[in-house]
Scaffold this motif. Structure first.
Motif, short mmCIF file in Angstrom:
data_model
loop_
_atom_site.label_atom_id
_atom_site.label_comp_id
_atom_site.label_asym_id
_atom_site.label_seq_id
_atom_site.Cartn_x
_atom_site.Cartn_y
_atom_site.Cartn_z
N MET A 125 2.50 17.67 2.08
CA MET A 125 1.94 18.71 2.95
C MET A 125 1.46 19.90 2.14
SD MET A 125 4.73 18.47 6.04
CE MET A 125 4.26 20.03 6.78
N ARG A 126 2.15 20.20 1.03
CA ARG A 126 1.71 21.31 0.17
C ARG A 126 0.51 20.91 -0.69
NH1 ARG A 126 7.40 21.98 -0.41
NH2 ARG A 126 7.35 20.74 -2.34
N LEU A 127 0.46 19.63 -1.05
CA LEU A 127 -0.62 19.16 -1.93
C LEU A 127 -1.96 19.15 -1.22
CD1 LEU A 127 -1.38 17.94 -4.69
CD2 LEU A 127 -0.88 15.68 -3.73
N VAL A 141 -8.10 10.86 -3.08
CA VAL A 141 -7.51 10.03 -2.04
C VAL A 141 -6.06 9.73 -2.43
CG1 VAL A 141 -8.48 7.95 -3.13
CG2 VAL A 141 -7.65 7.83 -0.78
N LEU A 142 -5.18 9.89 -1.46
CA LEU A 142 -3.76 9.60 -1.63
C LEU A 142 -3.44 8.32 -0.87
CD1 LEU A 142 -2.29 13.16 -1.17
CD2 LEU A 142 -1.54 11.64 -2.99
N VAL A 143 -2.80 7.36 -1.53
CA VAL A 143 -2.45 6.10 -0.89
C VAL A 143 -0.94 5.92 -0.97
CG1 VAL A 143 -2.79 3.61 -0.85
CG2 VAL A 143 -4.65 5.11 -1.57
N ARG A 144 -0.34 5.60 0.15
CA ARG A 144 1.11 5.43 0.20
C ARG A 144 1.51 4.03 -0.25
NH1 ARG A 144 5.00 8.00 4.72
NH2 ARG A 144 6.98 7.48 3.72
N ASP A 145 2.68 3.93 -0.87
CA ASP A 145 3.26 2.66 -1.32
C ASP A 145 2.28 1.86 -2.18
OD1 ASP A 145 5.48 3.37 0.15
OD2 ASP A 145 4.92 2.18 1.90
N PRO A 146 1.81 2.41 -3.30
CA PRO A 146 0.79 1.73 -4.10
C PRO A 146 1.27 0.44 -4.76
CG PRO A 146 1.63 3.64 -5.28
CD PRO A 146 2.21 3.70 -3.90
N MET A 147 2.59 0.23 -4.84
CA MET A 147 3.11 -0.98 -5.47
C MET A 147 3.32 -2.12 -4.48
SD MET A 147 2.98 0.15 -8.40
CE MET A 147 3.57 -1.32 -9.22
N ASP A 148 3.07 -1.87 -3.20
CA ASP A 148 3.16 -2.92 -2.20
C ASP A 148 2.13 -4.01 -2.51
OD1 ASP A 148 2.08 -4.10 0.54
OD2 ASP A 148 4.12 -3.43 0.91
N ASP A 149 2.53 -5.27 -2.36
CA ASP A 149 1.66 -6.39 -2.73
C ASP A 149 0.31 -6.34 -2.02
OD1 ASP A 149 3.58 -7.33 -4.43
OD2 ASP A 149 4.39 -8.82 -3.04
N ASP A 150 0.31 -5.90 -0.77
CA ASP A 150 -0.94 -5.86 -0.01
C ASP A 150 -1.76 -4.61 -0.31
OD1 ASP A 150 -0.49 -8.28 1.33
OD2 ASP A 150 0.76 -7.30 2.85
N VAL A 151 -1.13 -3.61 -0.91
CA VAL A 151 -1.83 -2.35 -1.20
C VAL A 151 -2.42 -2.33 -2.61
CG1 VAL A 151 -1.57 0.18 -1.31
CG2 VAL A 151 -0.35 -1.13 0.44
N ARG A 172 -9.54 15.72 10.14
CA ARG A 172 -9.05 17.09 10.23
C ARG A 172 -9.99 18.00 9.42
NH1 ARG A 172 -6.90 16.20 14.57
NH2 ARG A 172 -4.64 15.93 14.81
N GLU A 173 -9.64 19.26 9.30
CA GLU A 173 -10.53 20.22 8.66
C GLU A 173 -10.85 19.84 7.22
OE1 GLU A 173 -13.10 23.21 8.10
OE2 GLU A 173 -12.20 22.60 10.01
N LYS A 174 -9.83 19.42 6.46
CA LYS A 174 -10.05 19.12 5.05
C LYS A 174 -9.60 17.72 4.64
CE LYS A 174 -9.83 23.91 3.45
NZ LYS A 174 -9.18 24.86 2.50
N VAL A 175 -9.13 16.92 5.58
CA VAL A 175 -8.64 15.59 5.23
C VAL A 175 -9.03 14.57 6.30
CG1 VAL A 175 -6.66 16.48 3.94
CG2 VAL A 175 -6.39 15.91 6.37
N ILE A 176 -9.03 13.31 5.88
CA ILE A 176 -9.10 12.17 6.80
C ILE A 176 -7.77 11.44 6.67
CG2 ILE A 176 -10.25 10.00 7.36
CD1 ILE A 176 -12.77 11.11 6.01
N HIS A 216 -5.16 23.69 -0.90
CA HIS A 216 -5.29 22.51 -1.75
C HIS A 216 -5.03 22.85 -3.21
CE1 HIS A 216 -6.58 18.46 -2.60
NE2 HIS A 216 -7.31 18.93 -3.59
N HIS A 217 -3.98 22.28 -3.80
CA HIS A 217 -3.66 22.50 -5.20
C HIS A 217 -3.57 21.13 -5.87
CE1 HIS A 217 -2.81 26.70 -4.28
NE2 HIS A 217 -2.09 26.28 -3.27
#
Length: 313
Positions: free
Chosen positions: A46-48, A92-102, A72-76, A246-247
Motif C-alpha cells: 500500500m505504501r509502494l 507491474v507488481l505480480v503476486r506469488d511469482p514462484m507459483d507454477d502457473d504464474v 483506480r487513479e494511479k493503478v490497475i 508512489h516511491h
C-alpha cells in the motif's frame, strides 16, 4: 479430555500451517524488464503504490472475490484466476511469482515489457524514441499499462482455453464409451467430467462477464489509461500540490516522456478506442472458449437423453 485437547491442538496447528502457506512474495517489473522480488506485507504494498486496503483485499487468496479488472487513479488492479497483479504507468507488481502457473506470466512480462530500441548510446536512444513516436510507431504508442494488461489477458485466456481442450479430450471419448456400454464405471466417469465442466464454465464465464462489463462502459475503460492521466497531472496547467504516494525502488523514471504528449492527451481524454480493440480481441477469445464448453455441455445432455431413452425401452 485428552482426546479433545489433541483435536484442538491439531486444529490450531492446521490453522497456523494454512496461514504460513499464504505467500507474501511479489515481483516488481519495470518498463525495462528489470525485476525485484519483494517479500513484504500488504501495508508495504500500500505504501509502494497508491492503493487502498479494500482494493488490495480483492487479491487476497483467502477470500473468494470474483474476477476483477479495476481501474483506480494511479493503478490497475487485476484479480484473474491465479494471476493477481497491480499495474502502474511504469511498473507491474505480480503476486506469488514462484507459483507454477504464474512463472510463465512473469517470463512473458520480462520479455515483452521493454521497448525494443537500439542502445548504441543514451543520446541516440532518446533520439530514436522521439523519431519513432513522431512516426507513430505502434509499439511506442502502446502505453506501458496496456502492454502489461495484454500479457495478463493473453495468459489467462490461453490458460482457460488449455483447460477446456483438456476437458474436451477427456469428455468426448468418455461419452462415446458410455453410449456404447452403459455401466456404473462409465456413468461415474461422465458424472465427474460434467462436474469439472460446470466449474470450468463458471470460471470462464466470470472472465467473459468482466471483459463485457468493461467494454460496455467507456468511463471504466478511460480509468485504465494510467499514462494519459499521468501526462495530464504532470502538464504545466495541472496542479502538483498533492502528495506523491508512489516511491519506486527504481529511480530511473521516464515519466517525462509521457508529458511530451500532454497537449494531445488532453484532447483525446475520452478516446478509448485503443483499449477497446485490445479488450475486444480477448473477449472474442474467451467467448470462443465458452462456446466450446457449451458444445461439450450439449453433447453431455444429448448423451444423457439417449441413456434415458435406452432405460425406458
Amino acid at each position: 479430555m485428552a482426546l479433545a485437547g489433541s483435536e484442538v491442538e491439531l486444529k490450531v496447528q492446521a490453522m497456523n500451517k494454512k496461514k504460513t502457506t499464504i505467500s507474501r512474495s511479489w515481483i516488481l517489473l519495470d518498463r525495462d524488464g528489470r525485476d525485484i522480488v519483494l517479500d513484504v506485507d500488504k501495508y508495504a504494498i500500500m505504501r509502494l503504490v497508491e492503493i487502498h486496503a479494500r482494493d488490495l483485499r480483492i487479491m487476497d487468496p483467502l477470500l473468494s472475490y470474483p474476477s476483477t479488472i479495476l481501474g483506480r487513479e494511479k493503478v490497475i488492479v487485476l484479480n484473474l484466476e491465479h494471476i493477481k497483479a497491480i499495474i502502474t504507468a511504469e511498473e507491474v507488481l505480480v503476486r506469488d511469482p514462484m507459483d507454477d502457473d504464474v512463472v510463465p506470466v512473469v517470463e512473458e512480462l520480462r520479455r515483452r515489457l521493454p521497448l525494443k530500441v537500439s542502445v548504441a548510446g543514451q543520446g541516440q536512444v532518446e533520439e530514436e524514441l522521439c523519431v519513432q513516436e513522431g512516426e507513430g510507431g505502434e509499439e511506442n504508442e502502446f502505453p506501458f499499462e496496456f502492454r502489461a494488461l495484454e500479457v495478463v489477458l493473453e495468459a489467462i485466456c490461453s490458460f482457460l482455453d488449455a483447460r477446456t481442450r483438456e476437458l474436451e479430450t477427456a469428455a468426448y471419448p468418455a461419452l462415446d464409451e458410455l453410449t456404447s456400454k452403459i455401466s456404473s464405471r462409465n456413468l461415474d466417469k461422465v458424472r465427474k467430467l460434467k462436474s469439472a465442466m460446470t466449474r470450468l464454465t463458471n470460471r470462464v464465464h466470470k472472465i467473459r462477464e468482466e471483459l463485457e462489463n468493461l467494454l460496455d462502459d467507456d468511463d471504466d475503460m478511460a480509468e485504465l489509461y494510467l499514462s494519459r492521466k499521468l501526462a495530464v497531472s504532470s502538464s504545466p496547467s495541472s496542479s502538483s500540490d498533492g502528495p506523491n504516494w508512489h516511491h519506486s525502488p527504481y529511480q530511473g523514471s521516464k515519466i517525462h516522456r509521457s508529458s511530451r504528449g500532454s497537449a494531445a492527451t488532453l484532447q483525446g481524454e475520452n478516446d478509448v478506442e485503443e483499449l477497446e480493440m485490445l479488450l475486444e480481441a480477448y473477449f472474442i477469445q474467451i467467448d470462443g472458449t465458452l462456446n466450446k464448453l457449451t458444445t461439450v455441455r450439449e453433447y453431455i445432455d444429448d448423451t444423457e437423453d439417449y441413456i434415458n431413452i435406452q432405460h425406458e425401452y
